[in-house]
Structure formats: C-alpha cells, structure tokens
Design a protein around this motif. Structure first.
Motif, mmCIF file in Angstrom:
data_model
loop_
_atom_site.group_PDB
_atom_site.id
_atom_site.type_symbol
_atom_site.label_atom_id
_atom_site.label_comp_id
_atom_site.label_asym_id
_atom_site.label_seq_id
_atom_site.Cartn_x
_atom_site.Cartn_y
_atom_site.Cartn_z
ATOM 1 N N ILE A 88 16.886 12.742 73.088
ATOM 2 C CA ILE A 88 15.752 12.618 72.166
ATOM 3 C C ILE A 88 15.031 13.961 72.102
ATOM 4 O O ILE A 88 14.777 14.592 73.128
ATOM 5 N N GLU A 89 14.699 14.354 70.891
ATOM 6 C CA GLU A 89 13.938 15.595 70.704
ATOM 7 C C GLU A 89 12.551 15.230 70.189
ATOM 8 O O GLU A 89 12.410 14.504 69.199
ATOM 9 N N LEU A 90 11.528 15.698 70.891
ATOM 10 C CA LEU A 90 10.146 15.487 70.464
ATOM 11 C C LEU A 90 9.583 16.823 69.988
ATOM 12 O O LEU A 90 9.667 17.827 70.701
ATOM 13 N N GLY A 91 9.008 16.827 68.788
ATOM 14 C CA GLY A 91 8.447 18.073 68.257
ATOM 15 C C GLY A 91 7.147 17.811 67.521
ATOM 16 O O GLY A 91 7.067 16.899 66.687
ATOM 17 N N LEU A 92 6.118 18.572 67.836
ATOM 18 C CA LEU A 92 4.829 18.435 67.174
ATOM 19 C C LEU A 92 4.772 19.403 65.998
ATOM 20 O O LEU A 92 4.907 20.609 66.174
ATOM 21 N N GLU A 93 4.584 18.834 64.806
ATOM 22 C CA GLU A 93 4.470 19.654 63.601
ATOM 23 C C GLU A 93 3.178 19.252 62.902
ATOM 24 O O GLU A 93 3.077 18.148 62.378
ATOM 25 N N GLY A 94 2.194 20.148 62.941
ATOM 26 C CA GLY A 94 0.875 19.801 62.396
ATOM 27 C C GLY A 94 0.251 18.710 63.248
ATOM 28 O O GLY A 94 0.147 18.834 64.468
ATOM 29 N N ASP A 95 -0.150 17.624 62.597
ATOM 30 C CA ASP A 95 -0.742 16.518 63.357
ATOM 31 C C ASP A 95 0.208 15.324 63.426
ATOM 32 O O ASP A 95 -0.215 14.175 63.562
ATOM 33 N N ARG A 96 1.519 15.598 63.323
ATOM 34 C CA ARG A 96 2.519 14.528 63.415
ATOM 35 C C ARG A 96 3.527 14.867 64.513
ATOM 36 O O ARG A 96 3.936 16.024 64.664
ATOM 37 N N LEU A 97 3.928 13.837 65.271
ATOM 38 C CA LEU A 97 4.977 14.019 66.270
ATOM 39 C C LEU A 97 6.285 13.524 65.661
ATOM 40 O O LEU A 97 6.377 12.366 65.242
ATOM 41 N N HIS A 98 7.285 14.391 65.630
ATOM 42 C CA HIS A 98 8.600 14.013 65.094
ATOM 43 C C HIS A 98 9.527 13.654 66.254
ATOM 44 O O HIS A 98 9.656 14.410 67.216
ATOM 45 N N VAL A 99 10.128 12.483 66.141
ATOM 46 C CA VAL A 99 11.063 11.985 67.165
ATOM 47 C C VAL A 99 12.442 11.938 66.517
ATOM 48 O O VAL A 99 12.659 11.200 65.547
ATOM 49 N N ARG A 100 13.361 12.747 67.064
ATOM 50 C CA ARG A 100 14.721 12.799 66.486
ATOM 51 C C ARG A 100 15.749 12.463 67.557
ATOM 52 O O ARG A 100 15.640 12.888 68.707
ATOM 53 N N SER A 101 16.746 11.677 67.145
ATOM 54 C CA SER A 101 17.867 11.354 68.028
ATOM 55 C C SER A 101 19.075 11.062 67.154
ATOM 56 O O SER A 101 19.103 10.041 66.453
ATOM 57 N N GLY A 102 20.066 11.976 67.166
ATOM 58 C CA GLY A 102 21.214 11.808 66.274
ATOM 59 C C GLY A 102 20.732 11.747 64.837
ATOM 60 O O GLY A 102 19.921 12.580 64.404
ATOM 61 N N PRO A 103 21.171 10.745 64.071
ATOM 62 C CA PRO A 103 20.746 10.652 62.666
ATOM 63 C C PRO A 103 19.356 10.033 62.498
ATOM 64 O O PRO A 103 18.816 10.004 61.390
ATOM 65 N N SER A 104 18.748 9.518 63.594
ATOM 66 C CA SER A 104 17.455 8.824 63.491
ATOM 67 C C SER A 104 16.305 9.827 63.540
ATOM 68 O O SER A 104 16.336 10.784 64.317
ATOM 69 N N HIS A 105 15.296 9.578 62.710
ATOM 70 C CA HIS A 105 14.136 10.465 62.639
ATOM 71 C C HIS A 105 12.892 9.620 62.391
ATOM 72 O O HIS A 105 12.832 8.836 61.438
ATOM 73 N N PHE A 106 11.890 9.756 63.279
ATOM 74 C CA PHE A 106 10.639 9.003 63.161
ATOM 75 C C PHE A 106 9.476 9.990 63.179
ATOM 76 O O PHE A 106 9.518 11.004 63.863
ATOM 77 N N THR A 107 8.437 9.661 62.423
ATOM 78 C CA THR A 107 7.236 10.489 62.400
ATOM 79 C C THR A 107 6.056 9.629 62.836
ATOM 80 O O THR A 107 5.783 8.589 62.232
ATOM 81 N N LEU A 108 5.377 10.069 63.917
ATOM 82 C CA LEU A 108 4.267 9.295 64.476
ATOM 83 C C LEU A 108 2.947 10.031 64.282
ATOM 84 O O LEU A 108 2.889 11.262 64.373
ATOM 85 N N SER A 109 1.879 9.259 64.057
ATOM 86 C CA SER A 109 0.544 9.842 63.987
ATOM 87 C C SER A 109 0.119 10.262 65.401
ATOM 88 O O SER A 109 0.641 9.769 66.396
#
Length: 367
Positions: A88-109
C-alpha cells in the motif's frame, strides 16, 4: 508525506486503534487516526480523550516524512478490503490522502495533525512490570463485574491495587464482586489504588496475549500507561474512592457446596430461560448432595432442574440473579467450583476448588 507499507503491517495496528476511536464524536478530529511518518517508522495514534493508543510500525519505506489525520474506520475498512500481496502506498497531496494498491486508488479527506489532542504527560509515581498472560488473566476474571453507566461513577471501572507482594484487580456493580490477584514482588513501598475506566480496561485487555512477554504499567496521578510490544496505551483514571471490597467478602459461611462447574452452568442456563426477563431470578434449593434450581415468570411458566453436588448439612433456599451466577461460571477455569453459603440473606462466596487466585461474591435476591 509519502510512504510504502505492507497491508498486514498497516492493518493490524489500524484495527486496534479503530477500536479506541468512537463512532460518534463531538470533535471531528477524534474520529481520525493520527499518522506520523519519519525515520522509516509509521506511528498511528487514536484517542477518545479518555483513552489513547499508539502503535508503531517499523521498518517502513518513508519517501517523504510528514504527519496528518485521516478517518480511522474508513482507512481500516479500505485496508481490510485490499489484496494481501500488494503493498500500500500512502501519499498526502494537498489536503487529501491518496491510498494506492495495485489498480485500486482511494482519496480520503484529512484534518491537520495540529488539531489532534495529545494526552498530557505527567510524572510517573510508580512503574510495574508483569507477564502479559497474568495481567490478562486478572482482567478477564474480573472485568465482567464492572458497572455500566452507574451514577456511582467509581463503579464504572476496575480497581487496580498494588502492594509490596501482590497485584489485584477488583470490580463490582453493587450486586456482585469479582477479585483476582497475583503474588509477586512489586517493589511498591506502600499500597497504591487506582480506578481504570471501563473503556480503558476493555481496550487494554485486547492488547494482551497469553504469553510471558512483559507489559510495563506506569501509574501516575491521573493516568495509567501500558507498554505492550509496539503499542503504548494510556487511560485516564477515575477520581473517587473505590468501596472497601474486604467488607463485602462474606466470612464464616458454614454451608460448603462442591459442584461440577459446567454441569452447574448448563443447569442454571436452562432454568434461566423461563426466569423473569427483567430480574432474572432463580431459586436454589440445597439439600443433602443435591441442588435444585427453580424459575418462573409472569406468564405462569416454570422451570425445574437439579444436579448432584457434594454437600452435607442443613437444607437452604436462596434466590439469585441467574445471569450473575452464569457469569461467574464462565470466568472460572477449573472444573470443580466451591460455593460457600450461610443463610438466605447472605451473599454467596464462589471460588475454584484449588485455585485461590480469584473469588466472587454474589448478593442474594428475594423471590
């Protein structure tokens, strides 16, 4: 903040911390978990202002250190749903946390880490180390007797007592009492008593494993802090005076009953089916080598059962809340249970036949 972590390394502490975080919060940031990435370590913190749990994961591949808070349960649910094999890759971009794993991508507040409350540090007054399995045993043996939302707020928790040669846990809701102790040299110069709130007791018990590995307890004026492996758990303490449990323990009972614990438990559960659903009362009739159990309810339904016991003495009729008795049977480990009674108005003292590290007191009921 940017980091890569295995699913299992992230999910295990997240699930523990999500248990601390309350679903409904007055402050939105209390629904979040604080993530701090630095020095190849990810630290996760959850709190509800009463208890705090910190978990550390290492080693973690941290590309960019940083700190942020994100919704705890949503992140845990996402991790649980992802594939075990893919990191799992966690990356903070602006005020959103992006969670990526393989083809899955989630954006959290997110909410800023500065908004996250810290449990204040205080001077420790006593430190104690004991095996996880022993503390776990004592909590399991007593926590069920804690009160829930009692106006006597000091009953909505568990007494932790330490003296030079013992550690004790005691819980009571005013109708029953559970006590467990462990003999050990504690180095405590004088008797120390603190009351740990219900939420703190339940969360601490979840962290403990049935192993000899130590748990370190640090007792302060207002907090109890426990270090278990990679976790640091802190709970506020309840202010107030716990009842003198020694005055509650009945002495000098002359009617001693020996019974098979599982047989007695099953008999009580069967009779309890037809007990009054609010007061849960059952009547016990004790006679020579036999215990009869009776129950009835407002619908004129009745239950009658019996089991053989070891008892020689006068007959006795006494009533109890069947749920309280079954709870004690569940808490005891050994197969032979010893019950000491004196008269219909006196509490029952219940213990294992050979293990004296736990005892239980249950008040009678008028039926």
């Amino acid at each position: 903040m940017k980091l890569t972590i295995s699913r299992e390394s992230l999910l295990t502490p997240l699930q523990s911390i999500a248990g601390v975080v309350e679903k409904k919060q007055t402050m939105p940031v209390l629904s979040n978990v604080l993530l701090v990435a630095e020095d190849n370590t990810l630290t996760l913190t959850g709190t509800n202002m009463e208890v705090e749990l910190i978990g550390r994961v290492t080693p973690v591949h941290v590309d960019q250190p940083g700190r942020i808070t994100v919704p705890a349960r949503k992140l845990a649910d996402i991790c649980r749903a992802l594939s075990e094999e893919t990191p799992i890759e966690l990356g903070l971009e602006g005020d959103r946390l992006h969670v990526r794993s393989g083809p899955s991508h989630f954006t959290l507040s997110t909410l800023p880490a500065e908004h996250f409350p810290n449990v204040e540090d205080e001077d420790e007054s006593f430190r104690l180390e004991l095996p996880q399995k022993e503390l776990g045993r004592m909590l399991d043996a007593t926590a069920f007797a804690m009160a829930q939302q009692d106006v006597r707020y000091y009953l909505n928790g568990l007494l932790l007592e330490v003296d030079q040669g013992h550690v004790r846990t005691v819980a009571t809701d005013g109708h029953r009492l559970a006590m467990a102790h462990q003999e050990m040299a504690t180095g405590c110069p004088e008797l120390r008593q603190v009351i740990v709130p219900r939420k703190g007791v339940l969360e601490l018990a979840r962290l403990l494993d049935d192993v000899e590995n130590p748990v370190t307890l640090v007792i302060g004026e207002n907090h109890l802090r426990a270090t278990v492996g990679a976790y640091t758990f802190t709970s506020k303490l309840i202010e107030g005076k716990f009842p003198d449990y020694n005055r509650v323990i009945p002495r000098g009972g002359d009617k001693i009953v020996m019974a098979d614990r599982s047989v007695l438990k099953n008999t009580l559960q069967r009779a309890g089916i037809l007990s009054h659903e609010n007061i849960r009362g059952v009547r016990l009739n004790l006679s020579s080598n036999q215990l009869q159990v009776f129950a009835n309810n407002p619908d004129q339904e009745q239950a009658e059962d019996a089991l053989p016991v070891e008892y020689q003495g006068e007959s006795l009729q006494i009533g109890f809340n069947v749920g309280y008795l079954v709870d004690v049977m569940n808490a005891l480990d050994e197969e032979q249970v010893k019950i000491t009674l004196s008269n219909p108005n006196s509490s029952a003292l219940i213990e294992s036949q050979t293990d004296n590290r736990c005892l239980y007191v249950v008040m009678p009921m008028r039926l």
